[in-house]
Design an enzyme around this catalytic site. Structure first.
Site, PDB file in Angstrom:
ATOM      1  N   CYS A 125       0.739  -1.145   0.047  1.00  0.00           N
ATOM      2  CA  CYS A 125       0.065   0.111   0.012  1.00  0.00           C
ATOM      3  C   CYS A 125       0.847   1.158  -0.086  1.00  0.00           C
ATOM      4  O   CYS A 125       0.493   2.379  -0.148  1.00  0.00           O
ATOM      5  CB  CYS A 125      -0.914   0.066   1.238  1.00  0.00           C
ATOM      6  SG  CYS A 125      -1.830  -1.599   1.507  1.00  0.00           S
ATOM      7  N   HIS A 265      -3.162   6.778   2.592  1.00  0.00           N
ATOM      8  CA  HIS A 265      -3.575   5.497   2.466  1.00  0.00           C
ATOM      9  C   HIS A 265      -4.854   5.282   2.893  1.00  0.00           C
ATOM     10  O   HIS A 265      -5.031   5.328   4.142  1.00  0.00           O
ATOM     11  CB  HIS A 265      -2.498   4.253   2.464  1.00  0.00           C
ATOM     12  CG  HIS A 265      -3.318   2.727   2.368  1.00  0.00           C
ATOM     13  ND1 HIS A 265      -3.969   2.537   1.413  1.00  0.00           N
ATOM     14  CD2 HIS A 265      -3.004   2.014   3.147  1.00  0.00           C
ATOM     15  CE1 HIS A 265      -4.268   1.396   1.496  1.00  0.00           C
ATOM     16  NE2 HIS A 265      -3.708   0.837   2.700  1.00  0.00           N
ATOM     17  N   ASN A 295     -10.279  -0.332   0.885  1.00  0.00           N
ATOM     18  CA  ASN A 295      -8.916  -0.086   0.805  1.00  0.00           C
ATOM     19  C   ASN A 295      -8.348  -0.754  -0.526  1.00  0.00           C
ATOM     20  O   ASN A 295      -8.612  -1.925  -0.991  1.00  0.00           O
ATOM     21  CB  ASN A 295      -8.314  -1.071   1.830  1.00  0.00           C
ATOM     22  CG  ASN A 295      -6.820  -1.085   1.842  1.00  0.00           C
ATOM     23  OD1 ASN A 295      -6.235  -0.653   0.875  1.00  0.00           O
ATOM     24  ND2 ASN A 295      -6.404  -1.561   3.017  1.00  0.00           N
TER      25      ASN A 295
HETATM   26  O1  UT7 Z   1      -3.817  -1.832   3.674  1.00  0.00           O
HETATM   27  C1  UT7 Z   1      -2.848  -2.355   4.267  1.00  0.00           C
HETATM   28  C2  UT7 Z   1      -3.132  -1.883   5.792  1.00  0.00           C
HETATM   29  N1  UT7 Z   1      -4.022  -2.537   6.446  1.00  0.00           N
HETATM   30  C3  UT7 Z   1      -4.604  -1.953   7.491  1.00  0.00           C
HETATM   31  O2  UT7 Z   1      -4.104  -0.957   7.826  1.00  0.00           O
HETATM   32  C4  UT7 Z   1      -5.662  -2.597   8.356  1.00  0.00           C
HETATM   33  C5  UT7 Z   1      -5.446  -2.518   9.800  1.00  0.00           C
HETATM   34  N2  UT7 Z   1      -6.480  -3.265  10.652  1.00  0.00           N
HETATM   35  C6  UT7 Z   1      -7.583  -2.695  10.787  1.00  0.00           C
HETATM   36  O3  UT7 Z   1      -8.173  -1.943  10.146  1.00  0.00           O
HETATM   37  C7  UT7 Z   1      -8.510  -3.368  12.128  1.00  0.00           C
HETATM   38  O4  UT7 Z   1      -7.692  -4.224  12.761  1.00  0.00           O
HETATM   39  C8  UT7 Z   1      -9.789  -4.421  11.251  1.00  0.00           C
HETATM   40  C9  UT7 Z   1     -10.681  -3.412  10.629  1.00  0.00           C
HETATM   41  C10 UT7 Z   1      -9.044  -5.312  10.362  1.00  0.00           C
HETATM   42  C11 UT7 Z   1     -10.279  -5.113  12.603  1.00  0.00           C
HETATM   43  O5  UT7 Z   1     -10.918  -4.187  13.494  1.00  0.00           O
HETATM   44  P1  UT7 Z   1     -10.579  -4.540  14.912  1.00  0.00           P
HETATM   45  O6  UT7 Z   1     -11.355  -3.428  15.711  1.00  0.00           O
HETATM   46  O7  UT7 Z   1      -9.090  -4.459  15.045  1.00  0.00           O
HETATM   47  O8  UT7 Z   1     -11.255  -5.872  14.941  1.00  0.00           O
HETATM   48  P2  UT7 Z   1     -10.771  -7.209  15.785  1.00  0.00           P
HETATM   49  O9  UT7 Z   1      -9.893  -7.684  14.587  1.00  0.00           O
HETATM   50  O10 UT7 Z   1      -9.763  -6.925  17.265  1.00  0.00           O
HETATM   51  O11 UT7 Z   1     -11.876  -8.057  15.897  1.00  0.00           O
HETATM   52  C12 UT7 Z   1     -12.873  -7.763  16.781  1.00  0.00           C
HETATM   53  C13 UT7 Z   1     -14.043  -8.561  16.874  1.00  0.00           C
HETATM   54  C14 UT7 Z   1     -13.698 -10.002  16.853  1.00  0.00           C
HETATM   55  O12 UT7 Z   1     -14.606 -10.787  17.366  1.00  0.00           O
HETATM   56  P3  UT7 Z   1     -14.328 -11.315  19.069  1.00  0.00           P
HETATM   57  O13 UT7 Z   1     -13.170 -12.042  18.662  1.00  0.00           O
HETATM   58  O14 UT7 Z   1     -14.242 -10.149  19.730  1.00  0.00           O
HETATM   59  O15 UT7 Z   1     -15.539 -12.128  19.288  1.00  0.00           O
HETATM   60  C15 UT7 Z   1     -13.737 -10.572  15.456  1.00  0.00           C
HETATM   61  O16 UT7 Z   1     -13.927 -12.015  15.097  1.00  0.00           O
HETATM   62  O17 UT7 Z   1     -14.751  -8.421  15.422  1.00  0.00           O
HETATM   63  C16 UT7 Z   1     -15.041  -9.925  14.901  1.00  0.00           C
HETATM   64  N3  UT7 Z   1     -15.042  -9.444  13.268  1.00  0.00           N
HETATM   65  C17 UT7 Z   1     -15.933  -9.423  12.644  1.00  0.00           C
HETATM   66  N4  UT7 Z   1     -17.289  -9.220  12.945  1.00  0.00           N
HETATM   67  C18 UT7 Z   1     -18.179  -9.023  12.070  1.00  0.00           C
HETATM   68  C19 UT7 Z   1     -13.669  -9.378  12.611  1.00  0.00           C
HETATM   69  N5  UT7 Z   1     -14.169  -9.221  11.325  1.00  0.00           N
HETATM   70  C20 UT7 Z   1     -15.395  -9.028  11.368  1.00  0.00           C
HETATM   71  C21 UT7 Z   1     -16.275  -8.861  10.233  1.00  0.00           C
HETATM   72  N6  UT7 Z   1     -17.589  -8.736  10.723  1.00  0.00           N
HETATM   73  N7  UT7 Z   1     -16.060  -8.577   8.969  1.00  0.00           N
END
Ligand code: UT7
Length: 401
Positions: A125, A265, A295
């Protein structure tokens, strides 16, 4: 065209100005509700955790090269220059058409940019900012005069559509800029490019050549599909955006107060807000359009830049920053003094010559295919083959349209 060899010591330095920009996204839109029909997610989660509402997805007939080509043609149109004037084509992408030939070579050919070198650049990215810096350095040394830098992706092809941690985040698209040498002060003023391969396992797409192909690693990664540790990448991103912008601002010899716009980005709305808090600046200084595109990896900065220019958010003489971050890990910031007029008076003749160049490029490619087939069929001495070869040489020679 100036070359490094013919620059006299003490000659007026060249600056690398952005003189054209363009973007292209597929027509098909996939909303969060569409996603929720086949993966365990919902609109509320995606919007509140990322800011994304929808993304564009390539059709079967679209690819990284077709999207990149459209963005490139729009950028050439905007700059009102001919493909033949290009010295270099760089495509920043993580989803190239092939390992080789490069997507840049395919686009160079389809444009009819017959005097340009071309290569793909892999910095995930951050790739677009890396590419603009490479092109601008080549311009500033006098080794080239005009470059096309494209960020193009079909992320939909490397998604695991069952993995809700990644598939809800990404979209397809392309953006491009034309950079040109000029003696007026401005254009690309500074850049900070960084990498930390220690974070390689946090974000990636294993492909041919990887030890994973030999089944040596038991890491759960799937060949040619993206994997990401979202929370670790999130922490990394919020740290490096602020740090690298401050470094680039310092290198450019300006202050944060002089920055009028930041084109980051487009990964996550919350990352952008955290970066604004870190820098103690108004979040509205950041351009965001990820709600509509998701993204798009290396394409996200040029697409956001295009929309910012088209909506009048970028004005002549103002300083803006680009900041990218992603797989590698890599990150990059750049300061640009905007030097392009709001619009260029395009000449009809040049527009027609551009169209002719694209048509000629198609003919050249078709003739090459036909002559190869005839060659295979009749062997090397056939008169039809010789006539076609002569015709091809004639078409190849038409490079001064
Ligand atoms: O371009 C390259 C650079 N990429 C980035 O910069 C991405 C950086 N990361 C992020 O933007 C975030 O970490 C994410 C959007 C990917 C995830 O957000 P988060 O707030 O960090 O969520 P998490 O991974 O900590 O997940 C929280 C909860 C989990 O459930 P439990 O374990 O708390 O029950 C996940 O299983 O949300 C759940 N979850 C979802 N629920 C519904 C993860 N993805 C989804 C989803 N829909 N799509």
């Amino acid at each position: 065209m100036p070359t490094a060899g013919n620059r006299k010591a003490g000659a007026t330095p060249f600056y690398a100005h952005i003189v054209g920009w363009g973007m292209a996204v597929p027509e098909t839109v996939m909303t969060n509700d569409d996603l929720a029909t086949f993966v365990d997610t919902n609109d509320d989660w995606i919007r509140s955790r990322t800011g994304i509402r929808e993304r564009h997805i390539a059709s079967e007939r679209e690819s990284t090269a077709t999207l990149g080509l459209k963005a490139a043609q729009a950028a050439l149109e905007c700059a009102d220059i001919l493909p033949i004037e290009l010295d270099l084509v760089i495509v920043a992408t993580s989803t190239p058409e092939n390992i080789f030939p490069s997507t840049a070579s395919l686009i160079q050919d389809r444009l009819g940019a017959t005097r340009a070198g071309a290569f793909d650049l892999s910095a995930a990215c951050s790739g677009f900012v890396y590419g603009v810096n490479m092109a601008s350095q080549a311009i500033r040394t006098g080794s080239i005069q005009t470059a096309l830098v494209i960020g193009a992706e079909t992320m939909s092809r490397v998604m695991n559509w069952q993995d809700r941690n990644t598939c809800v985040l990404f979209g397809d698209g392309a953006g491009a800029v034309v950079l040109r040498a000029g003696e007026d002060e401005g254009g690309v003023l500074s850049a900070v490019l960084r990498s930390d391969g220690g974070g390689a396992d946090l974000l990636g797409i294993p492909t041919i050549g990887s030890v994973d192909t030999l089944g040596m690693l038991d890491n759960g990664h799937t060949m040619h599909k993206m994997h990401m540790n979202g929370s670790e990448v999130f922490k990394f991103a919020t740290r490096v955006i602020g740090e690298s912008i401050l470094q680039a601002v310092d290198l450019a010899g300006i202050t944060m107060n002089e920055l009028r716009l930041i084109v980051p980005h487009q990964a996550n709305e919350r990352i952008i807000q955290a970066a604004a808090r870190h820098l103690k600046i108004d979040p509205t200084l950041f351009v965001t359009n990820l709600d509509r595109y998701g993204n798009t990896s290396a394409a996200s900065i040029p697409i956001a830049l295009c929309e910012a220019v088209q909506t009048g958010r970028v004005k002549m003489g103002e300083h803006l920053a680009f900041v990218g971050f992603g797989g590698g890990l890599t990150w990059a910031s750049m300061i640009v003094k905007w030097s392009a007029p709001q619009s260029v008076d395009q000449t009809l003749l040049k527009r027609q010559r551009r169209q002719f160049s694209y048509t000629l490029a198609r003919w050249r490619a078709a003739l090459r295919r036909i002559s190869r087939r005839i060659n295979d069929f009749f062997g090397a001495l056939n008169p039809a083959r010789r006539r076609l070869a002569r015709l091809r040489r004639k078409i190849d020679a038409i490079d001064t349209i």
